[in-house]
Structure formats: C-alpha cells, structure tokens
Motif scaffolding. Structure first.
Motif, PDB file in Angstrom:
ATOM      1  N   ALA A  71     -11.775  -2.757 -10.312  1.00  0.00           N
ATOM      2  CA  ALA A  71     -12.719  -3.277 -11.303  1.00  0.00           C
ATOM      3  C   ALA A  71     -12.079  -4.362 -12.157  1.00  0.00           C
ATOM      4  CB  ALA A  71     -13.240  -2.145 -12.187  1.00  0.00           C
ATOM      5  N   LEU A  80     -13.047  -8.341 -12.394  1.00  0.00           N
ATOM      6  CA  LEU A  80     -13.322  -9.030 -13.660  1.00  0.00           C
ATOM      7  C   LEU A  80     -12.394 -10.221 -13.845  1.00  0.00           C
ATOM      8  CD1 LEU A  80     -14.051  -6.153 -16.176  1.00  0.00           C
ATOM      9  CD2 LEU A  80     -15.535  -8.093 -15.666  1.00  0.00           C
ATOM     10  N   TRP A  99     -11.760  -9.742 -22.807  1.00  0.00           N
ATOM     11  CA  TRP A  99     -12.628  -8.780 -22.140  1.00  0.00           C
ATOM     12  C   TRP A  99     -11.881  -7.465 -21.981  1.00  0.00           C
ATOM     13  CZ3 TRP A  99     -10.711  -6.744 -17.724  1.00  0.00           C
ATOM     14  CH2 TRP A  99      -9.841  -7.520 -16.960  1.00  0.00           C
ATOM     15  N   HIS A 128     -12.397  -3.420 -20.084  1.00  0.00           N
ATOM     16  CA  HIS A 128     -13.170  -2.580 -19.179  1.00  0.00           C
ATOM     17  C   HIS A 128     -12.621  -1.163 -19.243  1.00  0.00           C
ATOM     18  CE1 HIS A 128     -14.060  -0.531 -15.343  1.00  0.00           C
ATOM     19  NE2 HIS A 128     -15.254  -1.022 -15.595  1.00  0.00           N
ATOM     20  N   ARG A 166     -17.262  -3.898 -20.874  1.00  0.00           N
ATOM     21  CA  ARG A 166     -18.035  -3.179 -19.878  1.00  0.00           C
ATOM     22  C   ARG A 166     -17.419  -1.814 -19.682  1.00  0.00           C
ATOM     23  NH1 ARG A 166     -21.307  -5.916 -21.063  1.00  0.00           N
ATOM     24  NH2 ARG A 166     -22.694  -7.207 -19.888  1.00  0.00           N
ATOM     25  N   GLU A 213     -18.946   1.619 -13.895  1.00  0.00           N
ATOM     26  CA  GLU A 213     -18.987   0.780 -12.700  1.00  0.00           C
ATOM     27  C   GLU A 213     -19.475  -0.616 -13.028  1.00  0.00           C
ATOM     28  OE1 GLU A 213     -17.892   1.761  -9.649  1.00  0.00           O
ATOM     29  OE2 GLU A 213     -17.281   3.601 -10.669  1.00  0.00           O
ATOM     30  N   LEU A 214     -18.981  -1.593 -12.303  1.00  0.00           N
ATOM     31  CA  LEU A 214     -19.383  -2.986 -12.480  1.00  0.00           C
ATOM     32  C   LEU A 214     -20.416  -3.376 -11.429  1.00  0.00           C
ATOM     33  CD1 LEU A 214     -15.925  -4.641 -13.061  1.00  0.00           C
ATOM     34  CD2 LEU A 214     -17.645  -4.140 -14.793  1.00  0.00           C
ATOM     35  N   SER A 215     -21.399  -4.116 -11.860  1.00  0.00           N
ATOM     36  CA  SER A 215     -22.408  -4.626 -10.925  1.00  0.00           C
ATOM     37  C   SER A 215     -22.151  -6.111 -10.697  1.00  0.00           C
ATOM     38  CB  SER A 215     -23.805  -4.432 -11.505  1.00  0.00           C
ATOM     39  OG  SER A 215     -23.995  -5.300 -12.616  1.00  0.00           O
ATOM     40  N   ASP A 228     -22.861  -7.922 -13.864  1.00  0.00           N
ATOM     41  CA  ASP A 228     -21.727  -7.892 -14.805  1.00  0.00           C
ATOM     42  C   ASP A 228     -20.728  -8.988 -14.474  1.00  0.00           C
ATOM     43  OD1 ASP A 228     -22.656  -5.599 -16.179  1.00  0.00           O
ATOM     44  OD2 ASP A 228     -21.698  -4.270 -14.714  1.00  0.00           O
ATOM     45  N   LEU A 229     -20.401  -9.131 -13.209  1.00  0.00           N
ATOM     46  CA  LEU A 229     -19.409 -10.122 -12.800  1.00  0.00           C
ATOM     47  C   LEU A 229     -19.931 -11.546 -12.984  1.00  0.00           C
ATOM     48  CD1 LEU A 229     -17.980  -8.311  -9.675  1.00  0.00           C
ATOM     49  CD2 LEU A 229     -16.964  -8.467 -11.958  1.00  0.00           C
TER      50      LEU A 229
END
Length: 139
Positions: free
Chosen positions: A14, A18, A96, A98, A128, A131-133, A136-137
C-alpha cells in the motif's frame, strides 16, 4: 529549476503504491506551473542535511506504525533536525500517511516536527486508512 524532495518510507504494498502515485503526480508537468525536479529518497537514506538544504520544498510519506510515523522517517528527522533549524524556514511542504485504523498520532508528530522547522504547509495532508482503491491512488 525548483527541486521537490520526496522522503518516504514504503515497506508495504500500500505504501509503495502511494509513493509511486505521488511520484507520478509530482512529475506530471501539468501539476506545477514551472518545471520541478522531483528527487525521491528513502527515509533511511535521508540523513544528510544537505538533501533538505538543496530542496525548495518537501513531501513526506509514511505508514502509520503503532499510531506514529515510521521509525525510518523519524530517524531522518532526528539526524537532520538541528542542522535544519532556521535554514529551511517557510519552505513549502505537505505529507501523506497511510494506516489501518487511526493516523492521529502520526499526523500530530508530523505537524509538530514541521512546525518546529517552521515549514509552510501548502497542501492538505493526505490520509488514508485501510485498503487503497484506484480512486485513492488517483487523488
């Protein structure tokens, strides 16, 4: 040409995703009005104050570990902080983070460190959790 220093710790899929999305966005010529040289450095390698002094602005990225920034990013700040005091004042930055469930401590730490360095926040920090979608990215 202006230089953007991107310092990240990316030990998970993840955080790698990012980091890669951030670097792609920062390298996009439509993102900045002028050309910007994007210089990415792994946090554990960002211990030379000259890296910071050579840059015009900063973007920091970290996973949230036990409610805090990564030890690697903390090590970068610990290694350079005293040498950077007053030398980087008012330079632009953002960051950022995560994490899995709560990034409050990590954000608080980054806010405290960058306030101490008198950096100037120029973009809302990106947080965030989970989980990243693809959305998101893309952001």
């Amino acid at each position: 040409m202006k230089q953007l220093l991107v310092i990240t710790h990316a030990p998970t899929p993840a955080t790698v995703a990012l980091r890669d999305a951030v670097l792609a966005g920062a390298s996009d010529p439509e993102f900045f009005a002028d050309e910007v040289d994007v210089h990415a450095v792994a946090a554990l390698e960002a211990t030379d104050p000259q890296l910071y002094l050579d840059a015009d602005g900063y973007l920091f990225g970290t996973p949230v570990n036990f409610g805090y920034i990564s030890g690697a990013l903390k090590h970068s700040f610990d290694s350079t902080y005293d040498d950077l005091l007053e030398e980087v004042a008012r330079r632009p930055f953002s960051y950022w983070v995560h994490g899995r469930s709560d990034a409050t401590g990590a954000r608080r730490a980054l806010d405290a460190i960058t306030t101490g360095l008198d950096l100037r926040l120029v973009a809302e920090p990106y947080e965030r959790l989970g989980e990243l979608s693809d959305v998101d990215l893309a952001e």
